[in-house]
Design a protein around this motif. Structure first.
Motif: not given
Length: 745
Positions: A595-622
């Motif tokens: 479903t289109s909703a499932d695709v959008q949820n997966r894309l949003q999940g990937l974006q959330c993971l990327l944002n979380e990684a950025f947050h950790l990188m800024e705090r040197d938690r590599l």
């Protein structure tokens, strides 16, 4: 459009709602800007003044010795851990908040001189030592300043020492221009046609990369951060545009001098401080909080009017009939007068250069296209600003000649200043130009830059404003700024501060082809419907450029073919096809559906993971960031093709983490994956691809892979030269890398 602060907008909207129907109907009939401003001035009441005063207090620019001390203490903490750049920035904030000629000011200057010394900025260090002494630095502490002064002089006597920072402090976003006057290349001219208005054509063939014109900004204003008073954060992430750039010439600095009267404005030196005061800050300073409340466009509109002056505005109002497009009867070239001042006997209808107010005044204000509510908001806002200006003496350039030699007062006819500012605020909706720069995040130890293009200031250019829009432009622009001396001039005009835009052909131009600029919505970043909607809302036209025509045609074809670029089947890896609100695998034998909703949820999940990684990188938690990025990569590989933008962002972030840990080979491998996505999204000749190739060259260089680095450098150099010109910092670094590598072969 940059509107005033939300609280003031709500107040004016309520005032509009409360007007009786005859009041709103009468206002809607007004089309003359002078009449619109006069009406706004006439209905401005005490309750409006009180409300605005209450709102602007939240944007206070008053000096605060307490905050100066707090910033100095924060600087001391950064200095102790040898983060000298952040320490200098904190000390600068202390300098701006301290009262003049106080011990607190002297301490901030003295402490900053120490940070500058360790950054290798010895001349700036000496200047701060002198400023500290002049501010009254305690006598019992002066010995250590004298010792530091002697050490600076010793370092400056060594010819091999360069007076440049040795930290990873970002380089200035733009170079200082030796010649900031407007110029245009041969084979380029202005034309007029009823359907396009004034526009610029190439009259001879131009290769990609050639400069087609340079234009000096008539005025510009630094873009502030959110100036609502908030508590200082403790993590060092408090430095915004106004903390890093001179408020007059926009150069970056670590050794600002403040306005003596407000805590907001700061300058790279006494020359800019004095020049800004004489030009406009003496009138802007008392209403500094008000200007922050009304926003950048209101501030810029007022500054344009202040610079123009009463006599120039009156002259152009009288000759307004010569300044409209209706005076051009046929589609014939319009002569450009560029690079110098207008002749005294000129009617100024053919003069376009940085100091040409005619080029600004003649831009269309689009009064009818602004909604009645928008016109009302702008009129009330400018009327309010005019009332606040009247609390002080009128600007000299707007004073009446009959007031010379006596106490200058605000004459009724000076309301033209407010009306003129209102005109410019309406013009700026369609003609304001964002001054941008690539900001590199200051991440210690990393060799892969985390960069993003940011807005530094908003400006208005007489010639650049003549360029029409395309969602796929054939030009690229770059900016230079700074305070420079003109060796050919003497006296007060020998020094000038300015911002210049350089327009280069990003594609080969043929004779007769229109030179086009992107107003923001670009075909590589937005879908066609979104672009057209934004352009119609902001600029009042329906875009039908070649890119929009192509996208609409391909969109129809893709809709028939049900193609969905970038998504793939989780079972067999084949492309997905769209079916209303779901997707189906293009391989008939597979038949997988999602479903289109499932695709959008997966894309949003990937974006959330990327944002979380950025947050950790800024705090040197590599380690944790890398774990999340590996999970994101695994999930992305299941549903996205290698050309999807999210694949590129995840790969780029992974490359930065590996580079920070010194694993150059793995970093280069991930960056190559990012380059595939960037090339697909932005194109083979894009500046985005050039910056990624530059980072790849850095990685190969650090890994000692001479052959790989030398193969990438020419590709990166071509794109950076095409878009940024021969003097950009990245090109200089590429040259040094290439010279070093060739010496090893």
């Amino acid at each position: 459009m940059d509107l005033p602060c939300p609280e003031w907008v709500r107040h004016v909207e309520q005032k509009w709602t409360d007007l009786r129907s005859e009041g709103t109907e009468g206002f809607c009939l007004l089309t003359d800007i002078d009449a619109i401003f006069s009406h706004g001035l006439s209905i401005l009441g005490p309750e409006d003044l009180n409300t605005f005063s209450r709102i602007s207090e939240k944007y206070s620019v008053k000096k605060s010795p307490e905050r100066a001390s707090e910033f100095r203490q924060q600087g001391n903490l950064s200095f102790k851990v040898k983060d000298y750049t952040v320490a200098a920035l904190y000390y600068s904030k202390g300098v701006c908040n301290a009262d003049k000629n106080t011990e607190e000011l002297s301490l901030c200057y003295a402490n900053r001189s120490a940070a500058l010394f360790y950054l290798g900025l010895y001349k700036e260090c000496l200047q701060d030592i002198q400023r500290s002494m002049e501010a009254g630095y305690p006598s019992h502490l002066q010995d250590k300043l004298r010792t530091r002064e002697a050490a600076c002089l010793d370092q400056l006597r060594k010819p091999e020492k360069s007076n440049t920072p040795t930290t990873n402090h970002q380089t200035p976003p733009c170079e200082k221009s030796r010649n900031s006057t407007t110029s245009i290349s041969h084979g380029v001219s202005v034309h007029f046609s009823p359907e396009k208005g004034r526009h610029i054509l190439a009259t001879e063939n131009k290769p990609a990369g050639e400069v087609v014109l340079e234009d000096e900004a008539f005025c510009y204003v630094l873009i502030p951060s959110n100036k609502l008073n908030t508590e200082t954060k403790k993590d060092g992430k408090t430095f915004e545009t106004e903390d890093r750039h001179c408020h007059h010439c926009l150069s970056q600095s670590l050794s600002f001098v403040p306005c003596p009267n407000c805590s907001y404005s700061r300058y790279c030196g006494e020359s800019c401080q004095k020049d800004a005061w004489e030009r406009w800050h003496q009138w802007e300073c008392p209403i500094g909080a008000d200007l922050l409340a009304i926003g950048v466009l209101g501030h810029l509109a007022l500054r344009v009017a202040l610079k123009a002056g009463r006599n120039e505005v009156q002259r152009l109002k009288k000759s307004a009939s010569n300044l409209t497009c209706s005076s051009y009867k046929r589609d014939l070239p319009v002569k450009l007068s560029l690079g110098g001042h207008c002749r005294e006997d000129s009617d100024h209808t053919d003069c376009y250069h940085g100091n040409s107010y005619m080029g600004i005044y003649s831009l269309l204000p689009h009064v009818a296209q602004h909604s009645p509510g928008s016109r009302f908001l702008l009129a009330i806002t400018m009327a309010m600003l005019y009332r606040r200006l009247q609390a002080g003496p009128p600007p000299d350039i707007w004073a009446s000649c009959k007031d010379e030699g006596v106490g200058v007062i605000w004459q009724p006819e000076m309301s033209m200043l407010g009306a003129t500012a209102l005109r410019h605020m309406m013009q700026l909706r369609c003609n304001a130009q964002a001054l941008t720069a690539v900001r590199v995040k200051e991440e210690s130890g990393t060799a892969v830059q985390s960069s993003s293009e940011i807005r530094i200031a908003t400006a208005i250019f007489p010639v650049l404003s003549l360029l029409n829009h395309s969602c796929s432009p054939n030009t690229s622009i770059s900016f230079t700024a700074g305070f420079q001396n003109d060796p050919l001039s003497q006296g007060p005009e020998s020094s000038r501060c300015g911002v210049t835009v350089t327009v280069r052909a990003s594609k080969p131009l043929t004779a007769g082809q229109e030179i086009l600029h992107c107003y923001g919505p670009h075909c590589s970043r937005m879908e066609v419907k979104e672009r057209q909607c934004l352009l119609l809302e902001q600029y009042f036209f329906h875009c039908n450029c070649q890119a929009c025509q192509t996208d609409l045609s391909e969109g129809s074809r893709n809709a028939k073919e049900n193609a969905t670029p970038g998504l793939k089947c989780v079972k067999c890896g084949k492309p997905l096809q769209s079916r209303m609100d779901w997707y189906m695998c293009s391989l008939p034998s597979c038949g997988h559906r999602i479903t289109s909703a499932d695709v959008q949820n997966r894309l949003q999940g990937l974006q959330c993971l990327l944002n979380e990684a950025f947050h950790l990188m800024e705090r040197d938690r590599l380690d944790k960031a890398l774990k999340i990025l590996k999970s994101a990569t695994s999930q992305a590989n299941r549903i996205l093709t290698e050309t999807h933008p999210l694949q590129g962002e995840i790969a780029d972030a992974s490359a930065r983490v590996y580079a920070t840990t010194g694993d150059w080979i793995l970093a280069a491998s991930h960056l190559k994956r990012s380059i595939i996505a960037v090339r697909a999204q932005f194109g083979e000749d894009s500046i985005e691809l050039g910056r990624q190739l530059f980072k790849l060259a850095q990685l190969h260089f650090n890994a000692g892979d001479c052959g790989a680095a030398l193969s990438v450098i020419p590709r990166a150099r071509r794109l950076l030269s095409l878009h940024c010109g021969p003097r950009c910092e990245e090109l200089q670094e590429l040259h040094e890398m290439e010279r070093c590598l060739q010496g090893l072969l």
